[in-house]
Design a protein around this motif. Structure first.
Motif, PDB file in Angstrom:
ATOM      1  N   MET A 236       5.476  14.002  49.838  1.00 47.72           N
ATOM      2  CA  MET A 236       6.755  13.573  50.333  1.00 47.72           C
ATOM      3  C   MET A 236       8.219  13.955  49.575  1.00 47.72           C
ATOM      4  N   LYS A 237       8.076  13.954  48.154  1.00 54.00           N
ATOM      5  CA  LYS A 237       9.014  14.178  47.469  1.00 54.00           C
ATOM      6  C   LYS A 237       9.043  15.740  47.549  1.00 54.00           C
ATOM      7  N   ILE A 238       8.200  16.161  47.486  1.00 55.99           N
ATOM      8  CA  ILE A 238       8.452  18.002  47.483  1.00 55.99           C
ATOM      9  C   ILE A 238       8.932  18.559  48.815  1.00 55.99           C
ATOM     10  N   THR A 239       8.657  17.882  49.857  1.00 56.61           N
ATOM     11  CA  THR A 239       9.213  18.348  51.146  1.00 56.61           C
ATOM     12  C   THR A 239      10.677  18.149  51.238  1.00 56.61           C
ATOM     13  N   TYR A 240      10.918  16.946  50.616  1.00 54.48           N
ATOM     14  CA  TYR A 240      12.481  16.343  50.553  1.00 54.48           C
ATOM     15  C   TYR A 240      13.187  17.294  49.692  1.00 54.48           C
ATOM     16  N   ALA A 241      12.580  17.693  48.376  1.00 56.22           N
ATOM     17  CA  ALA A 241      13.350  18.633  47.652  1.00 56.22           C
ATOM     18  C   ALA A 241      13.471  19.937  48.292  1.00 56.22           C
ATOM     19  N   LEU A 242      12.593  20.512  49.032  1.00 56.39           N
ATOM     20  CA  LEU A 242      12.500  21.924  49.394  1.00 56.39           C
ATOM     21  C   LEU A 242      13.473  21.733  50.804  1.00 56.39           C
ATOM     22  N   ALA A 243      13.395  21.092  51.533  1.00 57.56           N
ATOM     23  CA  ALA A 243      14.535  20.704  52.586  1.00 57.56           C
ATOM     24  C   ALA A 243      15.786  20.824  52.031  1.00 57.56           C
ATOM     25  N   LEU A 244      16.104  20.131  51.002  1.00 58.45           N
ATOM     26  CA  LEU A 244      17.475  19.842  50.355  1.00 58.45           C
ATOM     27  C   LEU A 244      17.828  21.064  49.724  1.00 58.45           C
ATOM     28  N   ALA A 245      17.170  21.957  48.989  1.00 54.71           N
ATOM     29  CA  ALA A 245      17.239  23.069  48.512  1.00 54.71           C
ATOM     30  C   ALA A 245      17.661  24.307  49.618  1.00 54.71           C
ATOM     31  N   GLY A 246      16.834  24.402  50.721  1.00 51.35           N
ATOM     32  CA  GLY A 246      16.944  25.143  51.684  1.00 51.35           C
ATOM     33  C   GLY A 246      18.726  24.616  52.545  1.00 51.35           C
ATOM     34  N   MET A 247      18.990  23.525  52.562  1.00 50.42           N
ATOM     35  CA  MET A 247      20.292  23.333  53.289  1.00 50.42           C
ATOM     36  C   MET A 247      21.353  23.854  52.212  1.00 50.42           C
ATOM     37  N   LEU A 248      21.229  23.461  50.946  1.00 53.95           N
ATOM     38  CA  LEU A 248      22.237  23.997  49.831  1.00 53.95           C
ATOM     39  C   LEU A 248      22.215  25.547  49.813  1.00 53.95           C
ATOM     40  N   ALA A 249      21.069  26.174  49.940  1.00 57.65           N
ATOM     41  CA  ALA A 249      21.142  27.639  49.950  1.00 57.65           C
ATOM     42  C   ALA A 249      21.911  28.094  51.108  1.00 57.65           C
ATOM     43  N   PHE A 250      21.321  27.473  52.132  1.00 53.83           N
ATOM     44  CA  PHE A 250      22.287  28.130  53.613  1.00 53.83           C
ATOM     45  C   PHE A 250      23.632  27.805  53.523  1.00 53.83           C
ATOM     46  N   SER A 251      24.267  26.442  53.227  1.00 59.07           N
ATOM     47  CA  SER A 251      25.540  26.134  53.276  1.00 59.07           C
ATOM     48  C   SER A 251      26.336  27.107  52.283  1.00 59.07           C
ATOM     49  N   SER A 252      25.793  27.296  50.963  1.00 56.94           N
ATOM     50  CA  SER A 252      26.587  28.232  50.232  1.00 56.94           C
ATOM     51  C   SER A 252      26.549  29.567  50.375  1.00 56.94           C
ATOM     52  N   SER A 253      25.710  30.084  51.162  1.00 55.51           N
ATOM     53  CA  SER A 253      25.912  31.422  51.846  1.00 55.51           C
ATOM     54  C   SER A 253      26.713  31.611  52.904  1.00 55.51           C
ATOM     55  N   ALA A 254      26.902  30.589  53.797  1.00 50.72           N
ATOM     56  CA  ALA A 254      27.840  30.642  54.726  1.00 50.72           C
ATOM     57  C   ALA A 254      29.138  30.346  54.334  1.00 50.72           C
ATOM     58  N   PHE A 255      29.667  29.563  53.378  1.00 41.90           N
ATOM     59  CA  PHE A 255      30.878  29.548  52.639  1.00 41.90           C
ATOM     60  C   PHE A 255      31.220  30.851  51.903  1.00 41.90           C
ATOM     61  N   ALA A 256      30.415  31.429  51.311  1.00 41.51           N
ATOM     62  CA  ALA A 256      30.699  32.467  50.570  1.00 41.51           C
ATOM     63  C   ALA A 256      31.235  33.742  51.489  1.00 41.51           C
ATOM     64  N   ALA A 257      30.521  33.791  52.371  1.00 42.58           N
ATOM     65  CA  ALA A 257      30.866  34.820  53.620  1.00 42.58           C
ATOM     66  C   ALA A 257      32.180  34.599  54.238  1.00 42.58           C
ATOM     67  N   SER A 258      32.390  33.428  54.485  1.00 43.25           N
ATOM     68  CA  SER A 258      33.841  33.153  55.090  1.00 43.25           C
ATOM     69  C   SER A 258      34.824  33.372  54.024  1.00 43.25           C
ATOM     70  N   SER A 259      34.902  32.837  52.849  1.00 40.95           N
ATOM     71  CA  SER A 259      35.732  33.042  51.729  1.00 40.95           C
ATOM     72  C   SER A 259      36.159  34.497  51.489  1.00 40.95           C
ATOM     73  N   THR A 260      35.246  35.346  51.172  1.00 38.77           N
ATOM     74  CA  THR A 260      35.347  36.426  50.739  1.00 38.77           C
ATOM     75  C   THR A 260      36.198  37.285  51.773  1.00 38.77           C
ATOM     76  N   ALA A 261      36.082  37.210  53.163  1.00 38.15           N
ATOM     77  CA  ALA A 261      36.828  37.902  54.215  1.00 38.15           C
ATOM     78  C   ALA A 261      38.113  37.355  54.357  1.00 38.15           C
ATOM     79  N   ALA A 262      38.507  36.028  54.141  1.00 40.73           N
ATOM     80  CA  ALA A 262      39.856  35.577  54.044  1.00 40.73           C
ATOM     81  C   ALA A 262      40.572  36.017  52.961  1.00 40.73           C
TER      82      ALA A 262
END
Length: 98
Positions: free
Chosen positions: A1-27
């Motif tokens: 249970m703890k492992i799946t929660y940690a993996l899900a959280l890590a995936g969400m953080l990786a996805f959100s940081s890459s989305a912000f990085a792409a939009s900020s460099t273009a601006a």
């Protein structure tokens, strides 16, 4: 249970940081390039000696007025709010005369 929660959280953080990085460099790329070119052409059109001489003379005049008003306030023995009010009125009147 703890492992799946940690993996899900890590995936969400990786996805959100890459989305912000792409939009900020273009601006930032667009905004950095345009003002730099405009500022270089604007400053090149003005001679440096003319723009530097006027503020220095004005600052010296303001400083002299301020010292005179401070001396007048000292002579009257003013302190605190009364001194501040007197100096403001004195400097305003002196600037209108010059």
């Amino acid at each position: 249970m703890k492992i799946t929660y940690a993996l899900a959280l890590a995936g969400m953080l990786a996805f959100s940081s890459s989305a912000f990085a792409a939009s900020s460099t273009a601006a930032t790329t667009d905004t950095v390039v345009k003002p730099a070119a405009t500022a270089a052409t604007t400053n090149a059109a003005k001679p440096a000696a003319t723009t530097a001489a006027k503020p220095a003379a004005a600052d010296a005049q303001k400083q002299a007025i301020s010292k005179k008003c401070s001396a007048d306030a000292d002579a009257k023995g003013l302190h605190g709010k009364d001194r501040k009010k007197f100096r403001e009125q004195c400097k305003t009147a002196a600037m209108k005369k010059s």
